[in-house]
Design a protein around this motif. Sequence first.
Motif, PDB file in Angstrom:
ATOM      1  N   PHE A 147      -0.194  -4.006   3.726  1.00 50.38           N
ATOM      2  CA  PHE A 147       1.000  -4.509   3.025  1.00 50.38           C
ATOM      3  C   PHE A 147       2.032  -5.076   3.997  1.00 50.38           C
ATOM      4  O   PHE A 147       3.233  -5.110   3.696  1.00 50.38           O
ATOM      5  CB  PHE A 147       1.618  -3.426   2.130  1.00 50.38           C
ATOM      6  CG  PHE A 147       0.713  -2.973   1.021  1.00 50.38           C
ATOM      7  CD1 PHE A 147       0.460  -3.791  -0.066  1.00 50.38           C
ATOM      8  CD2 PHE A 147       0.090  -1.728   1.063  1.00 50.38           C
ATOM      9  CE1 PHE A 147      -0.385  -3.384  -1.096  1.00 50.38           C
ATOM     10  CE2 PHE A 147      -0.756  -1.309   0.046  1.00 50.38           C
ATOM     11  CZ  PHE A 147      -0.992  -2.138  -1.040  1.00 50.38           C
ATOM     12  N   ALA A 148       1.568  -5.534   5.152  1.00 54.58           N
ATOM     13  CA  ALA A 148       2.461  -6.189   6.115  1.00 54.58           C
ATOM     14  C   ALA A 148       2.800  -7.592   5.627  1.00 54.58           C
ATOM     15  O   ALA A 148       2.191  -8.118   4.679  1.00 54.58           O
ATOM     16  CB  ALA A 148       1.796  -6.247   7.491  1.00 54.58           C
ATOM     17  N   LEU A 149       3.769  -8.228   6.295  1.00 52.00           N
ATOM     18  CA  LEU A 149       4.197  -9.574   5.947  1.00 52.00           C
ATOM     19  C   LEU A 149       3.347 -10.578   6.714  1.00 52.00           C
ATOM     20  O   LEU A 149       3.375 -10.605   7.945  1.00 52.00           O
ATOM     21  CB  LEU A 149       5.673  -9.759   6.290  1.00 52.00           C
ATOM     22  CG  LEU A 149       6.617  -8.725   5.673  1.00 52.00           C
ATOM     23  CD1 LEU A 149       8.019  -8.878   6.248  1.00 52.00           C
ATOM     24  CD2 LEU A 149       6.640  -8.850   4.161  1.00 52.00           C
ATOM     25  N   THR A 169      12.060  -2.186   4.080  1.00 50.95           N
ATOM     26  CA  THR A 169      11.236  -1.353   4.956  1.00 50.95           C
ATOM     27  C   THR A 169      12.040  -0.134   5.364  1.00 50.95           C
ATOM     28  O   THR A 169      13.213  -0.290   5.716  1.00 50.95           O
ATOM     29  CB  THR A 169      10.755  -2.142   6.195  1.00 50.95           C
ATOM     30  OG1 THR A 169       9.997  -1.263   7.064  1.00 50.95           O
ATOM     31  CG2 THR A 169      11.893  -2.714   7.007  1.00 50.95           C
ATOM     32  N   PRO A 170      11.450   1.075   5.262  1.00 53.54           N
ATOM     33  CA  PRO A 170      10.210   1.443   4.597  1.00 53.54           C
ATOM     34  C   PRO A 170      10.211   0.991   3.137  1.00 53.54           C
ATOM     35  O   PRO A 170      11.252   0.996   2.495  1.00 53.54           O
ATOM     36  CB  PRO A 170      10.170   2.966   4.709  1.00 53.54           C
ATOM     37  CG  PRO A 170      11.003   3.273   5.923  1.00 53.54           C
ATOM     38  CD  PRO A 170      12.101   2.250   5.890  1.00 53.54           C
ATOM     39  N   GLY A 175       5.251   2.088   0.681  1.00 57.91           N
ATOM     40  CA  GLY A 175       5.411   2.979   1.817  1.00 57.91           C
ATOM     41  C   GLY A 175       5.210   2.305   3.155  1.00 57.91           C
ATOM     42  O   GLY A 175       5.316   2.950   4.203  1.00 57.91           O
ATOM     43  N   ALA A 176       4.929   1.003   3.160  1.00 54.94           N
ATOM     44  CA  ALA A 176       4.702   0.282   4.411  1.00 54.94           C
ATOM     45  C   ALA A 176       5.985   0.225   5.244  1.00 54.94           C
ATOM     46  O   ALA A 176       7.082   0.073   4.697  1.00 54.94           O
ATOM     47  CB  ALA A 176       4.204  -1.130   4.127  1.00 54.94           C
ATOM     48  N   VAL A 177       5.817   0.335   6.564  1.00 57.89           N
ATOM     49  CA  VAL A 177       6.928   0.191   7.499  1.00 57.89           C
ATOM     50  C   VAL A 177       6.605  -1.006   8.390  1.00 57.89           C
ATOM     51  O   VAL A 177       5.612  -1.003   9.119  1.00 57.89           O
ATOM     52  CB  VAL A 177       7.112   1.464   8.353  1.00 57.89           C
ATOM     53  CG1 VAL A 177       8.241   1.268   9.372  1.00 57.89           C
ATOM     54  CG2 VAL A 177       7.404   2.670   7.463  1.00 57.89           C
ATOM     55  N   TYR A 178       7.420  -2.047   8.305  1.00 61.72           N
ATOM     56  CA  TYR A 178       7.149  -3.263   9.066  1.00 61.72           C
ATOM     57  C   TYR A 178       7.392  -3.020  10.553  1.00 61.72           C
ATOM     58  O   TYR A 178       8.416  -2.453  10.943  1.00 61.72           O
ATOM     59  CB  TYR A 178       8.041  -4.417   8.582  1.00 61.72           C
ATOM     60  CG  TYR A 178       7.909  -4.731   7.111  1.00 61.72           C
ATOM     61  CD1 TYR A 178       6.701  -4.580   6.436  1.00 61.72           C
ATOM     62  CD2 TYR A 178       9.012  -5.174   6.375  1.00 61.72           C
ATOM     63  CE1 TYR A 178       6.588  -4.864   5.086  1.00 61.72           C
ATOM     64  CE2 TYR A 178       8.904  -5.453   5.022  1.00 61.72           C
ATOM     65  CZ  TYR A 178       7.691  -5.296   4.384  1.00 61.72           C
ATOM     66  OH  TYR A 178       7.584  -5.573   3.036  1.00 61.72           O
ATOM     67  N   THR A 179       6.462  -3.456  11.373  1.00 62.13           N
ATOM     68  CA  THR A 179       6.586  -3.282  12.814  1.00 62.13           C
ATOM     69  C   THR A 179       7.602  -4.272  13.380  1.00 62.13           C
ATOM     70  O   THR A 179       7.928  -5.292  12.756  1.00 62.13           O
ATOM     71  CB  THR A 179       5.249  -3.505  13.512  1.00 62.13           C
ATOM     72  OG1 THR A 179       4.854  -4.880  13.318  1.00 62.13           O
ATOM     73  CG2 THR A 179       4.165  -2.574  12.952  1.00 62.13           C
ATOM     74  N   SER A 311      -8.006   6.025  -3.319  1.00 62.84           N
ATOM     75  CA  SER A 311      -7.847   5.979  -1.861  1.00 62.84           C
ATOM     76  C   SER A 311      -6.408   5.596  -1.558  1.00 62.84           C
ATOM     77  O   SER A 311      -5.729   4.961  -2.370  1.00 62.84           O
ATOM     78  CB  SER A 311      -8.813   4.975  -1.220  1.00 62.84           C
ATOM     79  OG  SER A 311      -8.684   3.689  -1.803  1.00 62.84           O
ATOM     80  N   VAL A 312      -5.949   5.991  -0.367  1.00 59.26           N
ATOM     81  CA  VAL A 312      -4.549   5.736  -0.022  1.00 59.26           C
ATOM     82  C   VAL A 312      -4.427   5.588   1.484  1.00 59.26           C
ATOM     83  O   VAL A 312      -5.181   6.200   2.250  1.00 59.26           O
ATOM     84  CB  VAL A 312      -3.636   6.874  -0.539  1.00 59.26           C
ATOM     85  CG1 VAL A 312      -3.849   8.173   0.230  1.00 59.26           C
ATOM     86  CG2 VAL A 312      -2.173   6.467  -0.521  1.00 59.26           C
ATOM     87  N   HIS A 313      -3.491   4.751   1.914  1.00 59.15           N
ATOM     88  CA  HIS A 313      -3.199   4.619   3.338  1.00 59.15           C
ATOM     89  C   HIS A 313      -2.516   5.884   3.845  1.00 59.15           C
ATOM     90  O   HIS A 313      -1.829   6.590   3.097  1.00 59.15           O
ATOM     91  CB  HIS A 313      -2.277   3.424   3.588  1.00 59.15           C
ATOM     92  CG  HIS A 313      -2.960   2.095   3.492  1.00 59.15           C
ATOM     93  ND1 HIS A 313      -4.096   1.796   4.200  1.00 59.15           N
ATOM     94  CD2 HIS A 313      -2.647   0.980   2.778  1.00 59.15           C
ATOM     95  CE1 HIS A 313      -4.471   0.551   3.931  1.00 59.15           C
ATOM     96  NE2 HIS A 313      -3.608   0.040   3.069  1.00 59.15           N
TER      97      HIS A 313
END
Length: 388
Positions: A147-149, A169-170, A175-179, A311-313
């Motif tokens: 789920f990144a950009l 983000t988060p 729940g994705a956290v962009y790096t 399933s889940v990340h």
Amino acid sequence: MQETMRIAQRCILPPSGPNFAEGASQYPDLINLTIGDPDLATPSQILEPAFEDARQGHTKYTATKGDPALREEICRYYQRAYGLDIALEEVFVTTAGCIGMTEALLAVIDPGDEVIVPDPYFMIYPDQIRMAGGVPVPLPTCWEEGFALNPQRLESLITPKTRAILLNTPNNPTGAVYTKENLEQVAEICIRHDLVAICDDIYTGFVYGGSQFVPMITIEGMRHRTICVNSFSKNFVMTGMRVGNLVAPPHVIEAVDYLNGFLMYTAPSISQRAAIYALRDAEQITPAIAAEFGRRLEYAAERIGRIPGMSVHKPQGSIYLFPSIRESGLSSRQAAALLLEKAHVLTMPGDEFGACGEGYLRIACTQAIPVLEQAFDRIEQAGLFQKG
């Protein structure tokens, strides 16, 4: 015939699908995993001094941009947390994050301006954009990319009408956290196309497994083209106090001050006093809250991993999980309806959060682990997601 009062077009809701939660009240043993309101109590070191301030008379209007003591505390917090020197002219106290986001959009969006929104998204973003006269443009994100950009996908959506990108983000719901690297890619595009980044920085304290919250405002070249929307609701479990803030360039703050004069005038004064004490003890308060939710997320993710068809990340951030049920062949709404009927567990269908949410469920870990244990025992026993 009696005439009915005409409702403004902006308030006419579009047709929706079947109500997935219909009939939930009939189950006395219902476990509700849809609520994004932390169940923990607001810490006493926030409440007690705020109560005393109320007794001392802090129950009146504050300055329109916010209690000066709170604005100064926000500046100090940004210095401690992110190494940023924020001036008072860059800070505005709002009535929670939702009003802050609406006012930020109203301040910078003209009719017809396009705002790119990563999909899945918090469900009210498109309506907030439309209320400001803008046009929401979904940016697909996907499970396979965490789920990144995707910068190429983002740039392909930009037109002469594109004004801003809305970032969270988060992320709620994924729940994705962009790096930092991902945000730098987005920043390069924003600078090249003269875009504003409007950042919903609500779950900043809820990061796990080595993830790190990086404010877009700290990325090179973004200081003067970023609006940060903050809230005290989640990091300090102050949802009912309705207080947040914006950090933005001074001319944006002036525009918001103008808007707020006929929308809210000032945020609740006693809530602003509570926010002062929350920030002063932030380094002690928020990590303890986040740790509890981290334990819940890890537990729930481990249980999901045992359920065939789900399933889940690994949890990165927020207070939510966004498990896939695509292997089951069920739609998100079918899955949510079956969980309610067969397991008496209420979840949010992923399509509530945009087209890219189809095939997923959002699970809010806002219940204690013993309650989560009951919920996942029921889900596992129901065996709903095994194909065939």
